[in-house]
Design a protein around this motif. Structure first.
Motif, PDB file in Angstrom:
ATOM      1  N   GLY A   1       0.774  -6.672  -4.967  1.00 19.16           N
ATOM      2  CA  GLY A   1       0.328  -5.467  -5.657  1.00 19.16           C
ATOM      3  C   GLY A   1       1.334  -4.982  -6.680  1.00 19.16           C
ATOM      4  O   GLY A   1       0.964  -4.591  -7.796  1.00 19.16           O
ATOM      5  N   TYR A   2       2.613  -5.029  -6.319  1.00 18.40           N
ATOM      6  CA  TYR A   2       3.642  -4.581  -7.249  1.00 18.40           C
ATOM      7  C   TYR A   2       3.643  -5.449  -8.503  1.00 18.40           C
ATOM      8  O   TYR A   2       3.753  -4.940  -9.627  1.00 18.40           O
ATOM      9  CB  TYR A   2       5.017  -4.618  -6.592  1.00 18.40           C
ATOM     10  CG  TYR A   2       6.108  -4.060  -7.474  1.00 18.40           C
ATOM     11  CD1 TYR A   2       6.354  -2.696  -7.521  1.00 18.40           C
ATOM     12  CD2 TYR A   2       6.872  -4.902  -8.278  1.00 18.40           C
ATOM     13  CE1 TYR A   2       7.342  -2.172  -8.351  1.00 18.40           C
ATOM     14  CE2 TYR A   2       7.862  -4.387  -9.112  1.00 18.40           C
ATOM     15  CZ  TYR A   2       8.091  -3.022  -9.138  1.00 18.40           C
ATOM     16  OH  TYR A   2       9.060  -2.509  -9.980  1.00 18.40           O
ATOM     17  N   ASP A   3       3.510  -6.749  -8.320  1.00 16.22           N
ATOM     18  CA  ASP A   3       3.492  -7.646  -9.471  1.00 16.22           C
ATOM     19  C   ASP A   3       2.317  -7.336 -10.387  1.00 16.22           C
ATOM     20  O   ASP A   3       2.459  -7.306 -11.610  1.00 16.22           O
ATOM     21  CB  ASP A   3       3.424  -9.100  -9.002  1.00 16.22           C
ATOM     22  CG  ASP A   3       3.454 -10.083 -10.156  1.00 16.22           C
ATOM     23  OD1 ASP A   3       4.546 -10.516 -10.528  1.00 16.22           O
ATOM     24  OD2 ASP A   3       2.368 -10.396 -10.687  1.00 16.22           O
TER      25      ASP A   3
ATOM     26  N   PRO B   1      -3.332  -5.266   4.675  1.00 20.23           N
ATOM     27  CA  PRO B   1      -2.848  -5.964   3.472  1.00 20.23           C
ATOM     28  C   PRO B   1      -3.402  -5.375   2.187  1.00 20.23           C
ATOM     29  O   PRO B   1      -2.683  -5.288   1.181  1.00 20.23           O
ATOM     30  CB  PRO B   1      -3.335  -7.408   3.683  1.00 20.23           C
ATOM     31  CG  PRO B   1      -3.407  -7.565   5.166  1.00 20.23           C
ATOM     32  CD  PRO B   1      -3.871  -6.229   5.663  1.00 20.23           C
ATOM     33  N   GLU B   2      -4.673  -4.953   2.214  1.00 22.26           N
ATOM     34  CA  GLU B   2      -5.251  -4.352   1.010  1.00 22.26           C
ATOM     35  C   GLU B   2      -4.616  -2.993   0.721  1.00 22.26           C
ATOM     36  O   GLU B   2      -4.421  -2.622  -0.442  1.00 22.26           O
ATOM     37  CB  GLU B   2      -6.769  -4.204   1.178  1.00 22.26           C
ATOM     38  CG  GLU B   2      -7.485  -3.720  -0.069  1.00 22.26           C
ATOM     39  CD  GLU B   2      -7.450  -4.719  -1.215  1.00 22.26           C
ATOM     40  OE1 GLU B   2      -7.662  -4.300  -2.368  1.00 22.26           O
ATOM     41  OE2 GLU B   2      -7.196  -5.917  -0.976  1.00 22.26           O
ATOM     42  N   ILE B   3      -4.276  -2.246   1.780  1.00 20.27           N
ATOM     43  CA  ILE B   3      -3.542  -0.990   1.578  1.00 20.27           C
ATOM     44  C   ILE B   3      -2.221  -1.277   0.877  1.00 20.27           C
ATOM     45  O   ILE B   3      -1.831  -0.587  -0.067  1.00 20.27           O
ATOM     46  CB  ILE B   3      -3.257  -0.288   2.923  1.00 20.27           C
ATOM     47  CG1 ILE B   3      -4.547   0.180   3.578  1.00 20.27           C
ATOM     48  CG2 ILE B   3      -2.343   0.911   2.728  1.00 20.27           C
ATOM     49  CD1 ILE B   3      -4.342   0.840   4.916  1.00 20.27           C
ATOM     50  N   CYS B   4      -1.534  -2.308   1.352  1.00 21.98           N
ATOM     51  CA  CYS B   4      -0.229  -2.640   0.787  1.00 21.98           C
ATOM     52  C   CYS B   4      -0.354  -3.141  -0.652  1.00 21.98           C
ATOM     53  O   CYS B   4       0.529  -2.879  -1.474  1.00 21.98           O
ATOM     54  CB  CYS B   4       0.472  -3.680   1.658  1.00 21.98           C
ATOM     55  SG  CYS B   4       1.037  -3.013   3.236  1.00 21.98           S
ATOM     56  N   ILE B   5      -1.420  -3.858  -0.955  1.00 25.85           N
ATOM     57  CA  ILE B   5      -1.643  -4.271  -2.342  1.00 25.85           C
ATOM     58  C   ILE B   5      -1.782  -3.038  -3.235  1.00 25.85           C
ATOM     59  O   ILE B   5      -1.174  -2.945  -4.310  1.00 25.85           O
ATOM     60  CB  ILE B   5      -2.894  -5.163  -2.456  1.00 25.85           C
ATOM     61  CG1 ILE B   5      -2.633  -6.539  -1.831  1.00 25.85           C
ATOM     62  CG2 ILE B   5      -3.300  -5.343  -3.923  1.00 25.85           C
ATOM     63  CD1 ILE B   5      -3.847  -7.441  -1.795  1.00 25.85           C
ATOM     64  N   ASN B   6      -2.564  -2.085  -2.781  1.00 26.55           N
ATOM     65  CA  ASN B   6      -2.767  -0.865  -3.562  1.00 26.55           C
ATOM     66  C   ASN B   6      -1.489  -0.046  -3.672  1.00 26.55           C
ATOM     67  O   ASN B   6      -1.186   0.515  -4.730  1.00 26.55           O
ATOM     68  CB  ASN B   6      -3.877  -0.031  -2.932  1.00 26.55           C
ATOM     69  CG  ASN B   6      -5.250  -0.588  -3.209  1.00 26.55           C
ATOM     70  OD1 ASN B   6      -5.863  -0.288  -4.216  1.00 26.55           O
ATOM     71  ND2 ASN B   6      -5.743  -1.434  -2.324  1.00 26.55           N
ATOM     72  N   LEU B   7      -0.733   0.021  -2.586  1.00 22.75           N
ATOM     73  CA  LEU B   7       0.553   0.716  -2.628  1.00 22.75           C
ATOM     74  C   LEU B   7       1.485   0.028  -3.614  1.00 22.75           C
ATOM     75  O   LEU B   7       2.181   0.689  -4.398  1.00 22.75           O
ATOM     76  CB  LEU B   7       1.177   0.738  -1.231  1.00 22.75           C
ATOM     77  CG  LEU B   7       2.560   1.374  -1.129  1.00 22.75           C
ATOM     78  CD1 LEU B   7       2.529   2.837  -1.560  1.00 22.75           C
ATOM     79  CD2 LEU B   7       3.105   1.249   0.300  1.00 22.75           C
ATOM     80  N   GLY B   8       1.489  -1.309  -3.591  1.00 17.18           N
ATOM     81  CA  GLY B   8       2.324  -2.059  -4.528  1.00 17.18           C
ATOM     82  C   GLY B   8       1.914  -1.820  -5.972  1.00 17.18           C
ATOM     83  O   GLY B   8       2.771  -1.675  -6.856  1.00 17.18           O
ATOM     84  N   ILE B   9       0.607  -1.781  -6.236  1.00 20.06           N
ATOM     85  CA  ILE B   9       0.123  -1.505  -7.594  1.00 20.06           C
ATOM     86  C   ILE B   9       0.600  -0.137  -8.060  1.00 20.06           C
ATOM     87  O   ILE B   9       1.096   0.029  -9.189  1.00 20.06           O
ATOM     88  CB  ILE B   9      -1.415  -1.584  -7.642  1.00 20.06           C
ATOM     89  CG1 ILE B   9      -1.879  -3.040  -7.480  1.00 20.06           C
ATOM     90  CG2 ILE B   9      -1.949  -1.023  -8.963  1.00 20.06           C
ATOM     91  CD1 ILE B   9      -3.369  -3.200  -7.315  1.00 20.06           C
ATOM     92  N   LEU B  10       0.473   0.851  -7.180  1.00 19.47           N
ATOM     93  CA  LEU B  10       0.912   2.201  -7.527  1.00 19.47           C
ATOM     94  C   LEU B  10       2.410   2.229  -7.813  1.00 19.47           C
ATOM     95  O   LEU B  10       2.856   2.835  -8.803  1.00 19.47           O
ATOM     96  CB  LEU B  10       0.573   3.165  -6.393  1.00 19.47           C
ATOM     97  CG  LEU B  10       1.052   4.614  -6.558  1.00 19.47           C
ATOM     98  CD1 LEU B  10       0.495   5.233  -7.828  1.00 19.47           C
ATOM     99  CD2 LEU B  10       0.668   5.439  -5.328  1.00 19.47           C
ATOM    100  N   LEU B  11       3.193   1.566  -6.971  1.00 21.28           N
ATOM    101  CA  LEU B  11       4.644   1.518  -7.195  1.00 21.28           C
ATOM    102  C   LEU B  11       4.970   0.810  -8.509  1.00 21.28           C
ATOM    103  O   LEU B  11       5.907   1.195  -9.218  1.00 21.28           O
ATOM    104  CB  LEU B  11       5.332   0.807  -6.024  1.00 21.28           C
ATOM    105  CG  LEU B  11       5.285   1.531  -4.677  1.00 21.28           C
ATOM    106  CD1 LEU B  11       5.903   0.660  -3.589  1.00 21.28           C
ATOM    107  CD2 LEU B  11       6.013   2.875  -4.759  1.00 21.28           C
TER     108      LEU B  11
END
Length: 526
Positions: A70-72, A186-196
């Motif tokens: 997500g961060y990437d 995992p989808e929560i973490c993808i979204n958290l990574g995108i936000l970060l």
């Protein structure tokens, strides 16, 4: 009587159901439990709460690789602006840089299935973090586009491992009543990574162009450190341990994640039968791939559902919405870089908020109703975005409608198609095929994402950004039909019970019933 196998399931009353596969339609015969419930002593209530907390902690730690993905995705949407300024790359190079990560991650996803069957689910999670961290470090220090691409390729392989293994691991340690919510982590973490990633873009955008994008990419290495520490906390999947005939280790893990000793033993017996340790030899890798590539009707339906939902997740254009949100808003009429990045932060907050809503609903409302709401909502928002870009560009109302449409699209995605895609693909396949078939589904997702991401700028130049999102809207319409015809409801069912759903359409001519004594003798042997 063509007896193929026996499988146990436990119903809501604690009775044992024995599934007898006759090569046609599964039959069930009820048996009284040999265990007297009155004589069983459950663990103290504090231990029940501890087991729930432990499972949740394992799910969170296993999902941390998804933060990297997500961060990437989020950070590259802004970093690409400054990479272009610093390294003077062309539009085609921008497309390749953005999209290649998804394409190359299919190698990690393909290898992840076999790797997780050999070294285990837990250590595959660790391997994914190491590979991504190596690639991320190379990208942050890259002096040229070629070196940047080398790091990008390594990061893609790591992400491929991570997105494939996390849902499988979580599904195999989770109780049926909470598996949907936990497998959505995992989808929560993808979204958290995108936000970060969006926040990182905004925070570092004021620095010089030759420094800011390196810091943006470098910050993404931090979750890998936490993953390394997490490997000393989370257990191995009990289902994988049983597949390796490490039954005592599996029993210890099941005692940690079960609410009582009785429940742990029932789960262990159920897993043993499902794994084929009692009635058949273990499947070799060639046999697994043969069954996947030349599937029986039930397995074919599983593959259509699992791989199809993975592809629809990407071909509806969610990654382009996230990767290229600054370009979308620029087309709508926002011109200043700071304002563009601030608008993307709003998108990130919306995406993260609605994935949290999905977690509370997925095991209460069910998978299919949320998928209907998600795909219909996405269709409306994609057509609305296309309209705003085509007829209201650079008008204030057009800018507002574009922002609302993008936020509505990511919100609809996050409440259904985003998390449920991974839930379904990790729970519908039988144990012997789960890792490899899930890997195949992840490959479909990554290839679809890569093709869409790498072609967005070129296609938009040919048919306009508005036209591109109109096409995505049409694809989203077909996703609604796919959900209706191909996706079963799996809420509240054990992994072994879900397998039976795909047998329901088998030959309805029936088969020979199995006598009660036959069932008892077979169960005693197992």
């Amino acid at each position: 009587m063509g007896l193929v196998g026996v499988q146990e399931n436990v119903d809501g009353n604690g009775d044992v159901l024995s599934e007898i596969s006759l090569g046609t339609k599964p039959k069930y015969t009820r048996m009284d439990s040999d265990l007297d419930e009155a004589e069983e002593e459950d663990l103290p209530s504090s231990n029940k709460h501890d087991s729930k907390k432990y499972i949740m902690a394992c799910a969170v730690f296993a999902s941390l690789n998804s933060v990297l993905l997500g961060y990437d995705v989020g950070v590259m949407s802004g970093a690409i602006i400054f990479i272009q300024q610093d390294l003077k790359i062309t539009e085609v190079q921008q497309e390749v840089l953005v999209g290649i990560l998804s394409i190359i991650s299919l190698l990690g996803s393909l290898a992840g299935g076999k790797t997780s069957d050999v070294i285990g689910r837990k250590w595959t999670i660790g391997l994914a973090a190491v590979i991504f961290q190596t690639g991320g470090a190379i990208m942050a220090l890259a002096p040229s586009f070629k070196v940047l691409m080398i790091g990008r390729l390594l990061a893609g392989v790591g992400i491929g491992f991570g997105v494939m293994i996390a849902p499988v691991y979580i599904a195999e340690i989770s109780p049926a009543v909470a598996r949907g919510s936990l497998t959505s982590f995992p989808e929560i973490c993808i979204n958290l990574g995108i936000l970060l990633g969006y926040i990182s873009n905004y925070e570092f955008s004021g620095l010089p162009a030759h420094i800011n994008w390196r810091l943006m990419l470098g910050v993404g290495l931090l979750p890998s450190v936490v993953i390394a520490l997490a490997l000393f906390i989370i257990p191995e999947s009990p289902r994988w341990l049983v597949m390796q005939n490490r039954v005592e280790e599996a029993r210890l893990v099941l005692r940690k994640i079960s609410e009582s000793e009785k429940e742990a033993e029932e789960k262990l017996k159920e897993i043993q039968v499902a794994a084929g340790l009692a009635n058949a030899e273990k499947y070799e890798a060639k046999a697994v791939w043969k069954e996947i590539l030349c599937p029986s009707p039930p397995v074919r339906r599983m593959l259509i559902t699992g791989c199809g939902i993975q592809c629809f997740q990407q071909i509806t254009g969610i990654d382009t919405t996230v990767y290229y949100s600054p370009i979308i808003f620029k087309n709508a009429g926002i011109t200043e870089t700071t304002q563009l990045l601030a608008a993307t932060v709003t998108v990130g907050f919306t995406k993260t908020l609605f994935i949290l809503i999905a977690i509370f609903l997925i095991d209460k409302v069910g998978r299919k109703p949320l998928l209907y709401a998600s795909t219909i909502g996405m269709t409306v928002c994609l057509f609305s975005l296309s309209l705003s870009l085509a007829f209201l560009d650079h008008a204030k109302v057009g800018i507002v409608l574009a922002i609302l449409s993008v936020c509505g699209n990511v919100a609809s995605f996050s409440v259904g198609l985003g998390p449920i895609c991974w839930v379904l693909s990790s729970e519908i396949f039988p144990l012997r095929l789960r890792a490899q078939a899930s890997a195949l589904g992840a490959v479909g997702s990554r290839v679809s994402s890569g093709i869409i991401s790498m072609s967005f700028l070129s296609v938009s130049r040919a048919i306009t950004v508005a036209g591109t999102f109109f096409v995505f809207g049409i694809i989203s319409c077909s996703a609604v039909a796919f959900v209706h015809y191909c996706v079963p409801e799996t809420k509240g069912k054990t992994l072994e019970e879900i397998e039976v759903l795909f047998h329901d359409k088998d030959d309805e001519s029936g088969g020979n019933e199995v006598e009660m004594g036959d069932v008892e003798r077979l169960m005693q042997k197992s």
